[in-house]
Design a protein around this motif. Structure first.
Motif, PDB file in Angstrom:
ATOM      1  N   UNK A  58       0.807  -1.225   0.000  1.00 22.53           N
ATOM      2  CA  UNK A  58       0.000   0.000   0.000  1.00 22.53           C
ATOM      3  C   UNK A  58       0.845   1.282   0.000  1.00 22.53           C
ATOM      4  N   UNK A  59       2.067   1.210   0.531  1.00 20.05           N
ATOM      5  CA  UNK A  59       2.937   2.387   0.586  1.00 20.05           C
ATOM      6  C   UNK A  59       3.410   2.855  -0.781  1.00 20.05           C
ATOM      7  N   UNK A  60       3.634   1.924  -1.676  1.00 27.14           N
ATOM      8  CA  UNK A  60       4.119   2.291  -3.014  1.00 27.14           C
ATOM      9  C   UNK A  60       3.425   1.446  -4.087  1.00 27.14           C
ATOM     10  N   UNK A  61       2.145   1.308  -3.964  1.00 25.84           N
ATOM     11  CA  UNK A  61       1.331   0.482  -4.849  1.00 25.84           C
ATOM     12  C   UNK A  61       1.549   0.832  -6.322  1.00 25.84           C
ATOM     13  N   UNK A  62       1.892  -0.177  -7.098  1.00 29.79           N
ATOM     14  CA  UNK A  62       2.037  -0.004  -8.537  1.00 29.79           C
ATOM     15  C   UNK A  62       3.405   0.436  -9.011  1.00 29.79           C
ATOM     16  N   UNK A  63       4.292   0.840  -8.137  1.00 28.31           N
ATOM     17  CA  UNK A  63       5.639   1.221  -8.578  1.00 28.31           C
ATOM     18  C   UNK A  63       6.364  -0.006  -9.104  1.00 28.31           C
ATOM     19  N   UNK A  64       7.193   0.198 -10.126  1.00 25.30           N
ATOM     20  CA  UNK A  64       7.918  -0.905 -10.737  1.00 25.30           C
ATOM     21  C   UNK A  64       9.422  -0.691 -10.660  1.00 25.30           C
ATOM     22  N   UNK A  65      10.143  -1.808 -10.640  1.00 27.72           N
ATOM     23  CA  UNK A  65      11.606  -1.770 -10.668  1.00 27.72           C
ATOM     24  C   UNK A  65      12.096  -3.015 -11.389  1.00 27.72           C
ATOM     25  N   UNK A  66      13.366  -2.976 -11.807  1.00 26.21           N
ATOM     26  CA  UNK A  66      13.951  -4.087 -12.548  1.00 26.21           C
ATOM     27  C   UNK A  66      15.146  -4.654 -11.797  1.00 26.21           C
ATOM     28  N   UNK A  67      15.355  -5.952 -11.987  1.00 28.31           N
ATOM     29  CA  UNK A  67      16.485  -6.632 -11.377  1.00 28.31           C
ATOM     30  C   UNK A  67      17.023  -7.670 -12.360  1.00 28.31           C
ATOM     31  N   UNK A  68      18.293  -7.541 -12.710  1.00 30.92           N
ATOM     32  CA  UNK A  68      18.922  -8.496 -13.625  1.00 30.92           C
ATOM     33  C   UNK A  68      19.197  -9.797 -12.879  1.00 30.92           C
ATOM     34  N   UNK A  69      19.031 -10.927 -13.578  1.00 30.54           N
ATOM     35  CA  UNK A  69      19.280 -12.218 -12.933  1.00 30.54           C
ATOM     36  C   UNK A  69      20.376 -13.018 -13.620  1.00 30.54           C
ATOM     37  N   UNK A  70      20.631 -12.764 -14.887  1.00 35.05           N
ATOM     38  CA  UNK A  70      21.677 -13.450 -15.639  1.00 35.05           C
ATOM     39  C   UNK A  70      22.271 -12.466 -16.634  1.00 35.05           C
ATOM     40  N   UNK A  71      23.565 -12.648 -16.929  1.00 27.71           N
ATOM     41  CA  UNK A  71      24.230 -11.716 -17.840  1.00 27.71           C
ATOM     42  C   UNK A  71      25.174 -12.483 -18.759  1.00 27.71           C
TER      43      UNK A  71
END
Length: 136
Positions: free
Chosen positions: A73-86
């Protein structure tokens, strides 16, 4: 043994066309293999939940990335990315394109699991090795 200062080393950098071709192969791999297996449907939760898997070039490195959306509820809908393989292009291989395959550790550091593999071999490794799977 380290190379003496001032010595020359031949390298093979990727052209824009090669990057576009590799990117297209990786995007097809994401769409046909990773998304159907790991992201069949989006399941909203009260925590961070995955909404997409994508890929992106950054210099000579191609990263496989999971995009998350917050359900808090504090930041509902905000998006972020995280790499898992390179995939890191090895510029020292002049005959053919070779890559090192890296796993993104929970500590935030990258750890090389495989070295000097072709693109096809790298994609098979990503599909088969659980460490290289998206954290979903």
């Amino acid at each position: 043994m380290p190379k003496p200062k001032g010595s020359w080393v031949r390298v093979r950098e990727l052209t824009k066309e090669q990057k576009a071709e590799i990117g297209a192969v990786c995007e097809r791999f994401i769409a046909e293999r990773l998304k159907p297996r790991f992201l069949r449907r989006i399941r909203p939760t009260q925590f961070n939940y995955p909404v997409d898997i994508l890929g992106r070039w950054r210099g000579r490195r191609y990263s496989f990335i999971t995009r998350y959306r917050s359900g808090s509820p504090d930041n509902l809908g905000e998006e972020f990315e995280s790499a898992f393989t390179r995939l890191d292009h090895l510029e020292g291989h002049l005959a053919e394109l070779r890559f090192d395959v890296f796993w993104h550790r929970h500590t935030g550091q990258w750890y090389r699991l495989y070295s000097g593999v072709t693109l096809d071999e790298a994609l098979l490794l990503i599909e088969d090795d659980e460490l290289l799977h998206p954290p979903i």
